[in-house]
Design an enzyme around this catalytic site. Structure first.
Site, PDB file in Angstrom:
ATOM      1  CG  ASP A 199      -1.891   1.135   1.219  1.00  0.00           C
ATOM      2  OD1 ASP A 199      -1.497   2.257   0.862  1.00  0.00           O
ATOM      3  OD2 ASP A 199      -3.067   0.903   1.541  1.00  0.00           O
ATOM      4  CG  HIS A 200       1.402   4.300  -3.197  1.00  0.00           C
ATOM      5  ND1 HIS A 200       0.158   3.976  -3.667  1.00  0.00           N
ATOM      6  CD2 HIS A 200       1.495   5.640  -3.321  1.00  0.00           C
ATOM      7  CE1 HIS A 200      -0.461   5.066  -4.053  1.00  0.00           C
ATOM      8  NE2 HIS A 200       0.319   6.105  -3.859  1.00  0.00           N
ATOM      9  CE  LYS A 204       1.218   8.867  -0.879  1.00  0.00           C
ATOM     10  NZ  LYS A 204       1.714   9.542  -2.073  1.00  0.00           N
ATOM     11  CD  GLU A 238      -6.233  10.883  -6.845  1.00  0.00           C
ATOM     12  OE1 GLU A 238      -5.133  10.637  -7.336  1.00  0.00           O
ATOM     13  OE2 GLU A 238      -7.196  10.099  -6.910  1.00  0.00           O
ATOM     14  CG  ASP A 257      -8.501   3.793  -7.126  1.00  0.00           C
ATOM     15  OD1 ASP A 257      -7.699   2.892  -7.442  1.00  0.00           O
ATOM     16  OD2 ASP A 257      -8.293   5.003  -7.360  1.00  0.00           O
ATOM     17  CG  HIS A 262      -4.163   4.406  -0.820  1.00  0.00           C
ATOM     18  ND1 HIS A 262      -3.309   3.340  -0.831  1.00  0.00           N
ATOM     19  CD2 HIS A 262      -4.352   4.733  -2.122  1.00  0.00           C
ATOM     20  CE1 HIS A 262      -2.993   3.043  -2.084  1.00  0.00           C
ATOM     21  NE2 HIS A 262      -3.619   3.867  -2.891  1.00  0.00           N
ATOM     22  CE  LYS A 367      -1.747  13.662  -5.150  1.00  0.00           C
ATOM     23  NZ  LYS A 367      -2.229  12.370  -5.556  1.00  0.00           N
TER      24      LYS A 367
HETATM   25  C1  BG6 Z   1      -3.617   4.717  -6.467  1.00  0.00           C
HETATM   26  C2  BG6 Z   1      -4.975   4.815  -7.112  1.00  0.00           C
HETATM   27  O1  BG6 Z   1      -3.553   3.622  -5.601  1.00  0.00           O
HETATM   28  O2  BG6 Z   1      -3.370   5.908  -5.731  1.00  0.00           O
HETATM   29  C3  BG6 Z   1      -5.066   6.046  -8.005  1.00  0.00           C
HETATM   30  O3  BG6 Z   1      -5.218   3.645  -7.875  1.00  0.00           O
HETATM   31  C4  BG6 Z   1      -4.700   7.278  -7.225  1.00  0.00           C
HETATM   32  O4  BG6 Z   1      -6.378   6.177  -8.554  1.00  0.00           O
HETATM   33  C5  BG6 Z   1      -3.360   7.079  -6.519  1.00  0.00           C
HETATM   34  O5  BG6 Z   1      -4.617   8.363  -8.140  1.00  0.00           O
HETATM   35  C6  BG6 Z   1      -3.052   8.233  -5.605  1.00  0.00           C
HETATM   36  O6  BG6 Z   1      -1.739   8.112  -5.141  1.00  0.00           O
HETATM   37  P1  BG6 Z   1      -0.922   9.382  -4.740  1.00  0.00           P
HETATM   38  O7  BG6 Z   1       0.347   8.850  -4.189  1.00  0.00           O
HETATM   39  O8  BG6 Z   1      -0.744  10.207  -5.984  1.00  0.00           O
HETATM   40  O9  BG6 Z   1      -1.763  10.112  -3.740  1.00  0.00           O
END
Ligand code: BG6
Length: 507
Positions: A199-200, A204, A238, A257, A262, A367
């Site tokens: 989960d990226h 962060k 976003e 999504d 997240h 954003k």
């Molecule tokens: C991804 C989603 O996991 O996270 C995207 O699939 C989204 O739809 C993105 O835009 C957002 O990531 P970040 O790091 O730009 O906030």
């Protein structure tokens, strides 16, 4: 891999373990896909630049495209040049490219694995040791189970004398039943400690800093509870639309999504009890407890706690943009949401009665990812007639990484007039350095065998337990999501779920 130029003098690195991860080979399934080009390959290049790749390192990409090693390296060169967070150093790039090779083949076909096995063996022979193997599944989710089974069938899933780990991208299922089935399938081949569900957001810096601020300072914990906190608000706006991803997005929607993964992770980091130690299992156990404490949602009362929206045409930054239904590949009959607002409750001794508001949307005015914690008002206002706004602690995750505390202060001059002011801690200013990309941190952690920032099987299942009733309720309804103009802050109806006295923060 030895860096071709000295690593940056990075003050953020002070005191950190600077030893490179153990010698490894990274195999990316889906090495020609969007995520690879935009994030993974640039992240690996930046690790190479920092001298943070293993001493002995190889990268093998697997994809269906018919490419030679040389053609794939060209693709990598272009992706890195275009998407790296820092300008490319030709020498570092050349050294990095020399570690890369390509296997062409379908993920379901034996041929790809039959070719992969000797490639990996040859890399071991060249390195003179058994390299750890990290398989990164950056493919469409329908291939996750198959690839892992194929790794098992071809003897690639385990190996004495080295570690084998598999990083699994999102989405991890689209319902609880699917997540359970996928976990069961994966865990027939791998042990849980080999599985790194990514989960990226957890990579962060500001998200990790949330734990540092909470648990390494005496200032916050005494007030971190229902006695002092009025509400918590998590926003992920976003300005982008679905772009070319409608094929995926229309079957997913904003809830799956961004919220299931997240935003629930942000909620857990904010709400969890202090872990006994900062080890993967202690931290993840605390997060699972938070998820299990979220009051189950009654699908029949969904209107009280959830709003879904969809962007219509509008303008962002002076540019006219189309509505969701006009985006390429979105079916006319789509009822997919591009905006979600929720009010959740974490029913524990610490949090009972505190609303946790969550809000995310595409084509929002800008954003912005942040968590705002609003404190209760002072019990008595002695400042005759003056409006005293409650304190607020805001963790800004994007676009700026900072933490600010809103305080009431006296306006200079005669009389006792009050005005809110903020005390700011900005990452860039304090550490004079840009934070590494989330994927850099997470890939390094996987190579080191540290699963703290990855999602455990029971955690992903608990996330879906929270989401399932919302999906059920929306699945039953034929009403379209509430429309909001692109460039706004979402549908007006989002106010519906606020408790009296609460309001959404401006985006
Ligand atoms: C991804 C989603 O996991 O996270 C995207 O699939 C989204 O739809 C993105 O835009 C957002 O990531 P970040 O790091 O730009 O906030």
């Amino acid at each position: 891999m030895t860096p071709a130029s000295p690593p940056d003098d990075n003050p953020l690195g002070e005191g950190l373990d600077q030893l490179p991860p153990p010698s490894s080979v990274l195999v990316i399934f889906g090495g020609t896909g969007n995520l690879s080009k935009l994030k993974l390959l640039p992240a690996l290049y930046n690790l190479a630049h920092d001298g943070a790749l293993p001493e002995r390192f190889g990268l093998v990409a697997v994809a269906m495209d018919d490419l030679t090693d040389e053609q794939y390296r060209e693709l990598v060169r272009e992706a890195v040049t275009r998407n790296s967070r820092r300008p490319c150093d030709e020498l570092v790039l050349e050294t990095f490219l020399s570690t890369i090779s390509f296997v062409s083949g379908g993920f379901e076909e034996d041929a790809a694995y039959a070719e992969l096995a000797p490639r990996l063996k040859a890399l071991d022979d060249r390195a003179g040791q058994r390299l750890n193997r990290i398989f990164y599944l950056s493919t469409a989710p329908r291939f996750f189970g198959t690839i892992i089974e194929q790794l098992g069938v071809h003897g690639l899933s385990d190996r004495s004398g080295s570690d084998v780990r598999v990083i699994v991208e999102k989405p991890f299922g689209t319902t609880k039943a699917e997540a359970l089935a996928l976990n069961a399938r994966i865990l027939k081949v791998l042990r849980e400690e080999q599985v790194y569900r990514i989960d990226h957001y957890l990579g962060k810096e500001t998200v990790q800093n949330l734990l540092a601020l909470r648990f390494a300072n005496g200032l916050f914990e005494p007030i971190w509870n229902r006695n002092h906190i009025q509400s918590v608000q998590i926003t992920a706006g976003e300005s982008v639309g679905v772009g070319g991803r409608a094929g995926y997005y229309d079957t997913s929607g904003a809830l799956r999504d961004l919220v299931q993964n997240h935003l629930l992770q942000l909620l857990c980091n904010l709400a969890m009890e202090p872990p006994t130690t900062f080890t993967a299992d202690d931290i993840r156990t605390e997060k699972v407890k938070v998820l299990r404490a979220i009051t189950p949602i009654d699908p029949d009362r969904i209107e009280e706690i959830a709003v879904r929206g969809r962007y219509g045409p509008g303008s962002i930054g002076g540019e006219e943009v189309r509505g969701y239904l006009e985006e390429p590949d979105v079916p006319e009959t789509s009822t997919t949401e591009t905006f979600v607002a929720l009010r959740l409750e974490v029913d524990t001794w610490r949090w009972a009665g505190v609303p946790f508001y969550i809000r995310t949307g595409k084509r929002i005015s800008r954003k912005l990812t942040e968590i705002a914690v609003t404190l209760k008002p002072v019990p008595h206002n002695a400042f005759d007639g003056a409006v005293v706004e409650p304190n607020q602690i805001v963790f800004s995750i994007q676009p700026d990484e900072h933490v600010s505390i809103k305080l009431a202060a006296k306006v200079p001059g005669s009389g006792m007039n009050l005005r809110p002011v903020t005390m700011d801690f900005s990452y860039g200013t304090a550490f004079l350095s840009a934070s590494p990309e989330a994927y850099e941190r997470l890939i390094t952690d996987a190579m080191r065998g540290d699963a703290t920032l990855f999602t455990r099987a029971d955690e992903v299942e608990a996330q879906w337990t929270v989401m399932d009733p919302i999906l059920t309720a929306w699945g039953r309804s034929s009403a379209p999501p509430d429309e909001y103009p692109a460039g706004s802050s979402g549908p007006r109806t989002a106010r519906r779920i606020l408790l009296p006295g609460d309001r959404w923060r401006a985006i």
